[in-house]
Design an enzyme around this catalytic site. Sequence first.
Site, PDB file in Angstrom:
ATOM      1  N   HIS A   4       0.667  -1.136   0.193  1.00  0.00           N
ATOM      2  CA  HIS A   4      -0.277  -0.022  -0.010  1.00  0.00           C
ATOM      3  C   HIS A   4       0.678   1.438   0.151  1.00  0.00           C
ATOM      4  O   HIS A   4       1.277   1.595   0.901  1.00  0.00           O
ATOM      5  CB  HIS A   4      -1.211   0.067   1.018  1.00  0.00           C
ATOM      6  CG  HIS A   4      -2.020   1.316   1.054  1.00  0.00           C
ATOM      7  ND1 HIS A   4      -2.944   0.879   1.177  1.00  0.00           N
ATOM      8  CD2 HIS A   4      -2.024   2.745   1.243  1.00  0.00           C
ATOM      9  CE1 HIS A   4      -4.548   1.931   1.019  1.00  0.00           C
ATOM     10  NE2 HIS A   4      -2.687   3.096   1.299  1.00  0.00           N
TER      11      HIS A   4
ATOM     12  N   HIS B 135       1.260   4.960  -2.139  1.00  0.00           N
ATOM     13  CA  HIS B 135       1.133   5.716  -3.061  1.00  0.00           C
ATOM     14  C   HIS B 135       1.622   6.225  -4.423  1.00  0.00           C
ATOM     15  O   HIS B 135       2.911   7.103  -2.846  1.00  0.00           O
ATOM     16  CB  HIS B 135      -0.039   6.739  -2.590  1.00  0.00           C
ATOM     17  CG  HIS B 135      -1.278   6.170  -1.767  1.00  0.00           C
ATOM     18  ND1 HIS B 135      -2.532   6.064  -3.109  1.00  0.00           N
ATOM     19  CD2 HIS B 135      -1.554   5.834  -1.276  1.00  0.00           C
ATOM     20  CE1 HIS B 135      -3.183   6.029  -1.854  1.00  0.00           C
ATOM     21  NE2 HIS B 135      -3.125   5.269  -0.970  1.00  0.00           N
TER      22      HIS B 135
ATOM     23  N   HIS C 103      -9.818   1.745  -0.072  1.00  0.00           N
ATOM     24  CA  HIS C 103      -9.873   1.890   1.209  1.00  0.00           C
ATOM     25  C   HIS C 103     -10.854   2.475   1.861  1.00  0.00           C
ATOM     26  O   HIS C 103     -11.807   2.635   1.095  1.00  0.00           O
ATOM     27  CB  HIS C 103      -9.099   3.641   0.854  1.00  0.00           C
ATOM     28  CG  HIS C 103      -7.589   4.047   0.956  1.00  0.00           C
ATOM     29  ND1 HIS C 103      -7.166   3.681  -0.976  1.00  0.00           N
ATOM     30  CD2 HIS C 103      -6.358   4.426   1.113  1.00  0.00           C
ATOM     31  CE1 HIS C 103      -6.087   3.858  -0.748  1.00  0.00           C
ATOM     32  NE2 HIS C 103      -5.779   4.274   0.159  1.00  0.00           N
TER      33      HIS C 103
ATOM     34  N   GLU D 283     -10.702   3.223   7.079  1.00  0.00           N
ATOM     35  CA  GLU D 283     -10.036   4.122   7.586  1.00  0.00           C
ATOM     36  C   GLU D 283     -10.891   5.982   8.090  1.00  0.00           C
ATOM     37  O   GLU D 283     -10.929   6.286   9.221  1.00  0.00           O
ATOM     38  CB  GLU D 283      -9.494   5.206   6.454  1.00  0.00           C
ATOM     39  CG  GLU D 283      -7.834   6.077   6.630  1.00  0.00           C
ATOM     40  CD  GLU D 283      -6.895   6.577   5.284  1.00  0.00           C
ATOM     41  OE1 GLU D 283      -7.886   6.978   4.672  1.00  0.00           O
ATOM     42  OE2 GLU D 283      -6.356   6.881   5.425  1.00  0.00           O
TER      43      GLU D 283
ATOM     44  N   ASP E  86       2.136   3.905   2.984  1.00  0.00           N
ATOM     45  CA  ASP E  86       0.964   4.627   2.501  1.00  0.00           C
ATOM     46  C   ASP E  86       1.436   6.222   1.500  1.00  0.00           C
ATOM     47  O   ASP E  86       1.167   5.952   0.636  1.00  0.00           O
ATOM     48  CB  ASP E  86      -0.331   5.172   3.605  1.00  0.00           C
ATOM     49  CG  ASP E  86      -1.323   5.609   3.162  1.00  0.00           C
ATOM     50  OD1 ASP E  86      -1.800   5.677   2.465  1.00  0.00           O
ATOM     51  OD2 ASP E  86      -2.501   6.632   3.804  1.00  0.00           O
ATOM     52  N   ASP E  87       2.176   7.142   2.673  1.00  0.00           N
ATOM     53  CA  ASP E  87       2.353   7.769   1.905  1.00  0.00           C
ATOM     54  C   ASP E  87       3.689   8.728   2.526  1.00  0.00           C
ATOM     55  O   ASP E  87       3.468   9.349   3.181  1.00  0.00           O
ATOM     56  CB  ASP E  87       1.834   9.660   1.390  1.00  0.00           C
ATOM     57  CG  ASP E  87      -0.035   9.347   1.035  1.00  0.00           C
ATOM     58  OD1 ASP E  87      -0.020   8.656  -0.767  1.00  0.00           O
ATOM     59  OD2 ASP E  87      -0.782   8.821   1.992  1.00  0.00           O
TER      60      ASP E  87
END
Length: 320
Positions: free
Chosen positions: A8, A10, A185, A188, A266-267
């Site tokens: 996961h 981005h 997603h 969350e 994630d980021d």
Amino acid sequence: MTPKIELHLHLEGAAPPAFIRGLAAEKKIDLTGVFDARGHYAFRDFGHFLQVYEAATEVLQTPDDYRRLTRAVLEQSAENGVIYTEAFLSPDFCGGRDLAAWRDYLAAIREGAAEVPEVEMRGIVTCIRHFGPDSARQTALCAAETAGDFVTGFGMGGNEAIGSQGDFAWAFDCAREAGLGLTTHAGEFGGPESVRQALDDLRVTRIGHGVRAIEDDALVDRLAEDGIVLEVCPGSNVVLGLYPDIRRHPIERLRARGVALTVSTDDPPFFHTTMEAEYAALNAAFDWDESLFADIARTAAQAAFCDATTRQRLLDRLDA
Ligand code: ADE
Ligand code: ZN
């Protein structure tokens, strides 16, 4: 270093701030408001995070920008012991969902990936929820047309407060028919009902985050029984304010209840994290040790959207 598998991530969200600033300088693009005084991405809350994210992507304008981005991102993954990663790729940002443009961007992303042979990469084409179901359909068509050895999944990110998972069923059906693995997603910013909708309406096998399932006992049982795999990103959840700190994060309770989980960033620069930092935090908070991390990596290999040969190669490397 423990070999890691990340499911996961981005692609734009993994862009190192210095990389984005460098491109902005080359192209003379004003990024006022994107960075704080220390040069970190600056945002107040989830909605603002999505805005800053999209503002930063404005410097990514050509396929070659994406080749360089992919290389920079995978170099960081390699430094963290990641041997395989699945990155969310967005035709929205790569040519505005035009199929011919998307093919050019995708070819460049693959070139960038080939420049970092230490990390094997696959792409999960991703629609963006707050861009709406029509854009998602076009994105799914881009995904279906380019499905193959590199584009192996389809997913959805963006603002969970807008619309419902079921609004995007056409896009997910299209991607499923093209043979793509599915994730979205949910759980969350949406509660447990968003996870149920993802399972019932989109029929995904993996959930991005999914951690708020912990608020519903029957749902936790369902996830465990059906072998639904969560892509858990603890550092992201803490920085975006879902939980005050990692000790309060439900990842250990979900694990103890038998839910299959994996760990991702994630980021990463947005959340001041790396795969190594996530592992260290889980070790400090919950005493997770090498053998548990090895289980997590094997779960990730089993859940990866890749072919059987690749999966076996990953499992062999983890066991070596
Ligand atoms: N896009 C990038 N990061 C995201 C996240 N954590 N949730 C939803 N959409 C995203
Ligand atoms: Zn995400």
